[in-house]
Design a protein around this motif. Structure first.
Motif, PDB file in Angstrom:
ATOM      1  N   ASP A 145     -41.592 -46.644 -65.977  1.00  0.00           N
ATOM      2  CA  ASP A 145     -40.542 -45.935 -65.248  1.00  0.00           C
ATOM      3  C   ASP A 145     -40.973 -45.517 -63.846  1.00  0.00           C
ATOM      4  O   ASP A 145     -40.186 -45.612 -62.901  1.00  0.00           O
ATOM      5  N   GLU A 146     -42.197 -45.062 -63.703  1.00  0.00           N
ATOM      6  CA  GLU A 146     -42.652 -44.574 -62.398  1.00  0.00           C
ATOM      7  C   GLU A 146     -42.777 -45.689 -61.361  1.00  0.00           C
ATOM      8  O   GLU A 146     -42.927 -45.422 -60.169  1.00  0.00           O
ATOM      9  N   GLU A 147     -42.679 -46.941 -61.789  1.00  0.00           N
ATOM     10  CA  GLU A 147     -42.735 -48.068 -60.847  1.00  0.00           C
ATOM     11  C   GLU A 147     -41.361 -48.676 -60.560  1.00  0.00           C
ATOM     12  O   GLU A 147     -41.247 -49.584 -59.738  1.00  0.00           O
ATOM     13  N   LEU A 148     -40.315 -48.194 -61.227  1.00  0.00           N
ATOM     14  CA  LEU A 148     -38.980 -48.787 -61.068  1.00  0.00           C
ATOM     15  C   LEU A 148     -38.493 -48.799 -59.626  1.00  0.00           C
ATOM     16  O   LEU A 148     -37.801 -49.729 -59.216  1.00  0.00           O
ATOM     17  N   GLU A 149     -38.849 -47.804 -58.853  1.00  0.00           N
ATOM     18  CA  GLU A 149     -38.389 -47.764 -57.458  1.00  0.00           C
ATOM     19  C   GLU A 149     -38.887 -48.957 -56.647  1.00  0.00           C
ATOM     20  O   GLU A 149     -38.319 -49.283 -55.606  1.00  0.00           O
ATOM     21  N   HIS A 150     -39.900 -49.635 -57.121  1.00  0.00           N
ATOM     22  CA  HIS A 150     -40.421 -50.831 -56.440  1.00  0.00           C
ATOM     23  C   HIS A 150     -39.638 -52.089 -56.831  1.00  0.00           C
ATOM     24  O   HIS A 150     -39.931 -53.179 -56.327  1.00  0.00           O
ATOM     25  N   TYR A 151     -38.674 -51.943 -57.710  1.00  0.00           N
ATOM     26  CA  TYR A 151     -37.902 -53.081 -58.219  1.00  0.00           C
ATOM     27  C   TYR A 151     -36.410 -52.946 -57.898  1.00  0.00           C
ATOM     28  O   TYR A 151     -35.570 -53.537 -58.570  1.00  0.00           O
ATOM     29  N   LEU A 152     -36.073 -52.184 -56.882  1.00  0.00           N
ATOM     30  CA  LEU A 152     -34.677 -52.012 -56.496  1.00  0.00           C
ATOM     31  C   LEU A 152     -34.133 -53.310 -55.909  1.00  0.00           C
ATOM     32  O   LEU A 152     -34.792 -53.973 -55.114  1.00  0.00           O
ATOM     33  N   VAL A 153     -32.918 -53.665 -56.333  1.00  0.00           N
ATOM     34  CA  VAL A 153     -32.245 -54.870 -55.841  1.00  0.00           C
ATOM     35  C   VAL A 153     -30.765 -54.558 -55.635  1.00  0.00           C
ATOM     36  O   VAL A 153     -30.214 -53.675 -56.281  1.00  0.00           O
ATOM     37  N   GLN A 154     -30.131 -55.291 -54.753  1.00  0.00           N
ATOM     38  CA  GLN A 154     -28.710 -55.077 -54.481  1.00  0.00           C
ATOM     39  C   GLN A 154     -27.800 -56.041 -55.226  1.00  0.00           C
ATOM     40  O   GLN A 154     -26.649 -55.735 -55.482  1.00  0.00           O
ATOM     41  N   TRP A 155     -28.296 -57.227 -55.584  1.00  0.00           N
ATOM     42  CA  TRP A 155     -27.430 -58.271 -56.120  1.00  0.00           C
ATOM     43  C   TRP A 155     -26.615 -57.881 -57.352  1.00  0.00           C
ATOM     44  O   TRP A 155     -25.490 -58.359 -57.495  1.00  0.00           O
ATOM     45  N   PRO A 156     -27.079 -57.012 -58.258  1.00  0.00           N
ATOM     46  CA  PRO A 156     -26.230 -56.710 -59.416  1.00  0.00           C
ATOM     47  C   PRO A 156     -24.923 -55.984 -59.046  1.00  0.00           C
ATOM     48  O   PRO A 156     -23.946 -56.058 -59.779  1.00  0.00           O
ATOM     49  N   GLY A 157     -24.908 -55.338 -57.909  1.00  0.00           N
ATOM     50  CA  GLY A 157     -23.705 -54.646 -57.463  1.00  0.00           C
ATOM     51  C   GLY A 157     -22.832 -55.476 -56.547  1.00  0.00           C
ATOM     52  O   GLY A 157     -21.869 -54.978 -55.977  1.00  0.00           O
ATOM     53  N   GLN A 158     -23.165 -56.753 -56.407  1.00  0.00           N
ATOM     54  CA  GLN A 158     -22.422 -57.645 -55.517  1.00  0.00           C
ATOM     55  C   GLN A 158     -21.922 -58.854 -56.297  1.00  0.00           C
ATOM     56  O   GLN A 158     -22.445 -59.190 -57.351  1.00  0.00           O
ATOM     57  N   LEU A 159     -20.939 -59.503 -55.745  1.00  0.00           N
ATOM     58  CA  LEU A 159     -20.384 -60.710 -56.344  1.00  0.00           C
ATOM     59  C   LEU A 159     -20.817 -61.907 -55.512  1.00  0.00           C
ATOM     60  O   LEU A 159     -20.546 -61.953 -54.307  1.00  0.00           O
ATOM     61  N   PRO A 160     -21.525 -62.877 -56.114  1.00  0.00           N
ATOM     62  CA  PRO A 160     -21.963 -64.054 -55.343  1.00  0.00           C
ATOM     63  C   PRO A 160     -20.775 -64.803 -54.741  1.00  0.00           C
ATOM     64  O   PRO A 160     -19.676 -64.819 -55.309  1.00  0.00           O
ATOM     65  N   LYS A 161     -21.005 -65.425 -53.603  1.00  0.00           N
ATOM     66  CA  LYS A 161     -19.938 -66.138 -52.894  1.00  0.00           C
ATOM     67  C   LYS A 161     -19.234 -67.153 -53.789  1.00  0.00           C
ATOM     68  O   LYS A 161     -18.015 -67.201 -53.844  1.00  0.00           O
ATOM     69  N   ARG A 162     -19.995 -67.985 -54.500  1.00  0.00           N
ATOM     70  CA  ARG A 162     -19.351 -69.010 -55.322  1.00  0.00           C
ATOM     71  C   ARG A 162     -18.563 -68.410 -56.486  1.00  0.00           C
ATOM     72  O   ARG A 162     -17.653 -69.026 -57.003  1.00  0.00           O
ATOM     73  N   ALA A 163     -18.910 -67.185 -56.885  1.00  0.00           N
ATOM     74  CA  ALA A 163     -18.173 -66.515 -57.961  1.00  0.00           C
ATOM     75  C   ALA A 163     -16.824 -65.992 -57.467  1.00  0.00           C
ATOM     76  O   ALA A 163     -15.912 -65.779 -58.259  1.00  0.00           O
ATOM     77  N   ARG A 164     -16.700 -65.778 -56.161  1.00  0.00           N
ATOM     78  CA  ARG A 164     -15.451 -65.264 -55.590  1.00  0.00           C
ATOM     79  C   ARG A 164     -14.399 -66.347 -55.389  1.00  0.00           C
ATOM     80  O   ARG A 164     -13.247 -66.046 -55.094  1.00  0.00           O
ATOM     81  N   LEU A 165     -14.790 -67.594 -55.515  1.00  0.00           N
ATOM     82  CA  LEU A 165     -13.834 -68.689 -55.342  1.00  0.00           C
ATOM     83  C   LEU A 165     -12.712 -68.559 -56.364  1.00  0.00           C
ATOM     84  O   LEU A 165     -12.890 -67.992 -57.427  1.00  0.00           O
ATOM     85  N   LYS A 166     -11.587 -69.125 -56.066  1.00  0.00           N
ATOM     86  CA  LYS A 166     -10.426 -69.048 -56.955  1.00  0.00           C
ATOM     87  C   LYS A 166     -10.569 -69.891 -58.198  1.00  0.00           C
ATOM     88  O   LYS A 166      -9.988 -69.635 -59.225  1.00  0.00           O
ATOM     89  N   ARG A 167     -11.360 -70.944 -58.090  1.00  0.00           N
ATOM     90  CA  ARG A 167     -11.555 -71.820 -59.266  1.00  0.00           C
ATOM     91  C   ARG A 167     -12.932 -72.449 -59.197  1.00  0.00           C
ATOM     92  O   ARG A 167     -13.616 -72.389 -58.186  1.00  0.00           O
ATOM     93  N   ARG A 168     -13.304 -73.079 -60.278  1.00  0.00           N
ATOM     94  CA  ARG A 168     -14.617 -73.696 -60.410  1.00  0.00           C
ATOM     95  C   ARG A 168     -14.790 -74.751 -59.316  1.00  0.00           C
ATOM     96  O   ARG A 168     -13.953 -75.618 -59.135  1.00  0.00           O
ATOM     97  N   PRO A 169     -15.918 -74.662 -58.589  1.00  0.00           N
ATOM     98  CA  PRO A 169     -16.136 -75.671 -57.541  1.00  0.00           C
ATOM     99  C   PRO A 169     -16.375 -77.048 -58.146  1.00  0.00           C
ATOM    100  O   PRO A 169     -16.915 -77.176 -59.244  1.00  0.00           O
ATOM    101  N   LYS A 170     -15.956 -78.043 -57.440  1.00  0.00           N
ATOM    102  CA  LYS A 170     -16.167 -79.432 -57.885  1.00  0.00           C
ATOM    103  C   LYS A 170     -17.613 -79.808 -57.595  1.00  0.00           C
ATOM    104  O   LYS A 170     -18.161 -79.490 -56.547  1.00  0.00           O
ATOM    105  N   ASP A 171     -18.262 -80.480 -58.541  1.00  0.00           N
ATOM    106  CA  ASP A 171     -19.666 -80.870 -58.344  1.00  0.00           C
ATOM    107  C   ASP A 171     -19.775 -82.097 -57.475  1.00  0.00           C
ATOM    108  O   ASP A 171     -18.989 -82.871 -57.260  1.00  0.00           O
TER     109      ASP A 171
END
Length: 171
Positions: A145-171
């Protein structure tokens, strides 16, 4: 001033749009979980501001390869403070990620294209980059627990760009 009329959705006939969360069957309720695993990441709260910070350190039961719980049915035996998602808790939890199916339904919004209920494929949550798969630094057993502050990240609170698309991208 009147509210803008609600736009029709291609999800309007589905149970998550027609039922109150309290009226869903247990199976329907559980299926709202997209399987991303973000809620299983440890979080830190600023005692002064109440602001929540995500880490990339997971619960000891999270399988970081699948983003699923290793012992979901018995998780309270090992993790007594595991948060139970209920309609009430979903409305009150401020740390749920913006992609969370429970949160979206509580807000009356559509589920994203990658949600297994929409795509019909449990792997699309990983394809869209929403899940924790491959992004966990370690578990709470490995990182004190005392080391958790060294593992802070922002991505879990954000939505990835490809996830925001309206539909599944074509491969």
């Amino acid at each position: 001033m009147t509210a803008a009329p609600k736009r029709p959705s291609d999800q309007d006939g589905f149970f998550w749009k027609t039922k109150k969360m309290e009226d869903m069957s247990p199976a329907e309720w559980e299926s709202l979980c997209d399987g991303c695993g973000r809620c299983c990441l440890n979080k830190l709260e600023d005692e002064d501001t109440g602001e929540i910070y995500f880490t990339d350190v997971s619960c000891k039961l999270l399988d970081s390869c699948t983003a699923g719980c290793k012992s979901y049915a018995n998780r309270f035996d090992s993790v007594p403070d595991c948060v139970v998602m209920t309609p009430e808790s979903v409305r009150d939890l401020k740390w749920l990620p913006p992609s969370c199916g429970y949160k979206l339904v509580a807000e009356g919004r559509d589920l994203y294209w990658w949600h297994p209920l929409v795509s019909g494929d449990p792997n699309t949550v990983h394809e869209a980059g929403v899940s924790v798969r491959g992004r966990v630094a370690g578990t709470e057993v490995e990182i004190p627990d005392e080391e958790l502050e060294h593992y802070l990240v922002q991505w879990p609170g954000q939505l990835p760009k490809r996830a925001r698309l309206k539909r599944r991208p074509k491969d």
